[in-house]
Design a protein around this motif. Structure first.
Motif, PDB file in Angstrom:
ATOM      1  N   GLU A   1       0.842  -1.195   0.000  1.00 48.78           N
ATOM      2  CA  GLU A   1       0.000   0.000   0.000  1.00 48.78           C
ATOM      3  C   GLU A   1       0.875   1.241   0.000  1.00 48.78           C
ATOM      4  O   GLU A   1       1.712   1.405   0.879  1.00 48.78           O
ATOM      5  CB  GLU A   1      -0.841   0.024   1.281  1.00 48.78           C
ATOM      6  N   HIS A   2       0.637   2.104  -0.936  1.00 47.07           N
ATOM      7  CA  HIS A   2       1.384   3.342  -0.880  1.00 47.07           C
ATOM      8  C   HIS A   2       0.550   4.482  -0.323  1.00 47.07           C
ATOM      9  O   HIS A   2       0.668   5.615  -0.698  1.00 47.07           O
ATOM     10  CB  HIS A   2       1.994   3.672  -2.237  1.00 47.07           C
ATOM     11  N   VAL A   3      -0.309   4.128   0.595  1.00 49.67           N
ATOM     12  CA  VAL A   3      -1.046   5.134   1.326  1.00 49.67           C
ATOM     13  C   VAL A   3      -0.514   5.118   2.750  1.00 49.67           C
ATOM     14  O   VAL A   3       0.440   4.410   3.046  1.00 49.67           O
ATOM     15  CB  VAL A   3      -2.556   4.841   1.302  1.00 49.67           C
TER      16      VAL A   3
ATOM     17  N   LEU B   1       8.082   5.342   8.460  1.00 50.51           N
ATOM     18  CA  LEU B   1       7.990   6.572   9.237  1.00 50.51           C
ATOM     19  C   LEU B   1       6.649   6.662   9.956  1.00 50.51           C
ATOM     20  O   LEU B   1       5.619   6.269   9.417  1.00 50.51           O
ATOM     21  CB  LEU B   1       8.115   7.785   8.326  1.00 50.51           C
ATOM     22  N   GLU B   2       6.691   7.187  11.159  1.00 47.61           N
ATOM     23  CA  GLU B   2       5.468   7.516  11.861  1.00 47.61           C
ATOM     24  C   GLU B   2       5.038   8.916  11.472  1.00 47.61           C
ATOM     25  O   GLU B   2       5.847   9.836  11.457  1.00 47.61           O
ATOM     26  CB  GLU B   2       5.729   7.532  13.370  1.00 47.61           C
ATOM     27  N   VAL B   3       3.775   9.086  11.212  1.00 45.28           N
ATOM     28  CA  VAL B   3       3.256  10.401  10.900  1.00 45.28           C
ATOM     29  C   VAL B   3       2.121  10.707  11.863  1.00 45.28           C
ATOM     30  O   VAL B   3       1.170   9.942  11.981  1.00 45.28           O
ATOM     31  CB  VAL B   3       2.728  10.458   9.449  1.00 45.28           C
TER      32      VAL B   3
ATOM     33  N   TYR C   1       1.380   5.193   9.379  1.00 41.35           N
ATOM     34  CA  TYR C   1       2.688   4.633   9.057  1.00 41.35           C
ATOM     35  C   TYR C   1       2.949   4.793   7.575  1.00 41.35           C
ATOM     36  O   TYR C   1       2.132   4.415   6.738  1.00 41.35           O
ATOM     37  CB  TYR C   1       2.740   3.170   9.491  1.00 41.35           C
ATOM     38  N   ASP C   2       4.099   5.367   7.298  1.00 38.69           N
ATOM     39  CA  ASP C   2       4.442   5.761   5.947  1.00 38.69           C
ATOM     40  C   ASP C   2       5.580   4.880   5.460  1.00 38.69           C
ATOM     41  O   ASP C   2       6.704   4.981   5.943  1.00 38.69           O
ATOM     42  CB  ASP C   2       4.876   7.229   5.999  1.00 38.69           C
ATOM     43  N   PRO C   3       5.293   3.981   4.514  1.00 39.01           N
ATOM     44  CA  PRO C   3       6.321   3.028   4.073  1.00 39.01           C
ATOM     45  C   PRO C   3       7.369   3.678   3.186  1.00 39.01           C
ATOM     46  O   PRO C   3       8.382   3.062   2.872  1.00 39.01           O
ATOM     47  CB  PRO C   3       5.502   1.991   3.293  1.00 39.01           C
ATOM     48  N   ASN C   4       7.142   4.910   2.811  1.00 38.43           N
ATOM     49  CA  ASN C   4       8.019   5.580   1.853  1.00 38.43           C
ATOM     50  C   ASN C   4       9.158   6.289   2.591  1.00 38.43           C
ATOM     51  O   ASN C   4       9.373   7.476   2.432  1.00 38.43           O
ATOM     52  CB  ASN C   4       7.177   6.568   1.056  1.00 38.43           C
ATOM     53  N   ALA C   5       9.910   5.527   3.389  1.00 42.87           N
ATOM     54  CA  ALA C   5      10.891   6.147   4.273  1.00 42.87           C
ATOM     55  C   ALA C   5      12.180   6.515   3.568  1.00 42.87           C
ATOM     56  O   ALA C   5      13.006   7.221   4.122  1.00 42.87           O
ATOM     57  CB  ALA C   5      11.195   5.212   5.445  1.00 42.87           C
TER      58      ALA C   5
END
Lengths: 138, 138
Positions: free
Chosen positions: A29-31, A68-70, A79-83
């Motif tokens: 998921e890129h959300v 990343l935590e947002v 949670y942002d997988p695009n770290a």
DNA sequence: ATCCTACAATGGACATTGTCCAAGTCAAGT
DNA sequence: ACTTGACTTGGACAATGTCCATTGTAGGAT
């Protein structure tokens, strides 16, 4: 996929079914999912996975710098997988949707020494607020 | 104090002991308190004030634009009484302390139209992360 | 292939933060 | 001073997250 699993294995992560499922959910998921949404999707793939494990695993992924935590609002952390590509966020004030954005400036450079109060400044997050096209139409 | 109370009265706020106490707490402290900390300080001045009232009052102050909500981490929202001078925040990753800072650039200008995805962008928050001198010494 | 053992998962209790509501109270205009 | 509608109360509830003792298991050692 999955570079993510490869990297994790390379770091000595013990690979369990649960961790794989959590990593896959994030990788796919890129959300920006909340912990509960991650849990819901993980359960769909592995029904007996527990909430605590999802929280633990997310925490570990954050520690490892893979995710990343947002905290854009008072509600759940996302949670942002695009770290691995630096970026910032554009949040809809009404529906909470989040888009990744890439502004041109470098805010770190905009903070003069006199405004650092002796802190060792290591990073910066920029959150743009607005209303998304959907909500504006409604 | 208290321009704040004056402004509120001018806006037709019904002035009650509870609201006065909450406003005084925020007006007196130039730090960023959590709702619970506000409640604790309010109770010291007015023992029978209830938690619900503190939450209500803080919410109203935010709606009126007299106070800003700051969500720097997953924990409690913090309330920033310094709503009338634009500024950003520098947060200690270890102890959670917050300082107001005034960077030089304008991040809104750094977000090109092509990165706005049709959003009506109305504001921006910048949060610098680092370690404060106290925590660095320890 | 099997065994060991340290690390991981479980699940349920608990903690924290915040919201809601029905009933009682009170500020302020008349 | 009376009246009224806005405000407060307290407690139940909800959402999110943490902790911990117990059970399970991945992966190296044999």
């Amino acid at each position: 996929m999955s570079d993510l699993l490869e990297r994790l294995r390379g770091r000595g992560w013990r690979m369990t079914a649960q961790r794989r499922v959590v990593a896959e959910v994030l990788d796919g998921e890129h959300v920006h999912l909340t912990a509960d949404e991650v849990h819901a999707r993980a359960v769909a793939k592995l029904p007996e996975i527990s909430r605590a494990t999802v929280y633990n695993t997310l925490g570990e992924l954050v520690s490892l710098g893979e995710v990343l935590e947002v905290a854009t609002d008072k509600r759940a952390k996302r949670y942002d997988p695009n770290a691995h590509r630096p970026h910032h966020h554009l949040v809809c004030a009404q529906c909470g949707a989040i888009r990744d954005v890439h502004p041109s400036g470098n805010p770190l450079a905009d903070l003069p020494d006199t405004e650092r109060f002796g802190f060792t400044v290591s990073g910066v997050e920029v959150t743009y607020r607005g209303v998304c096209p959907n909500c504006a139409a409604a």
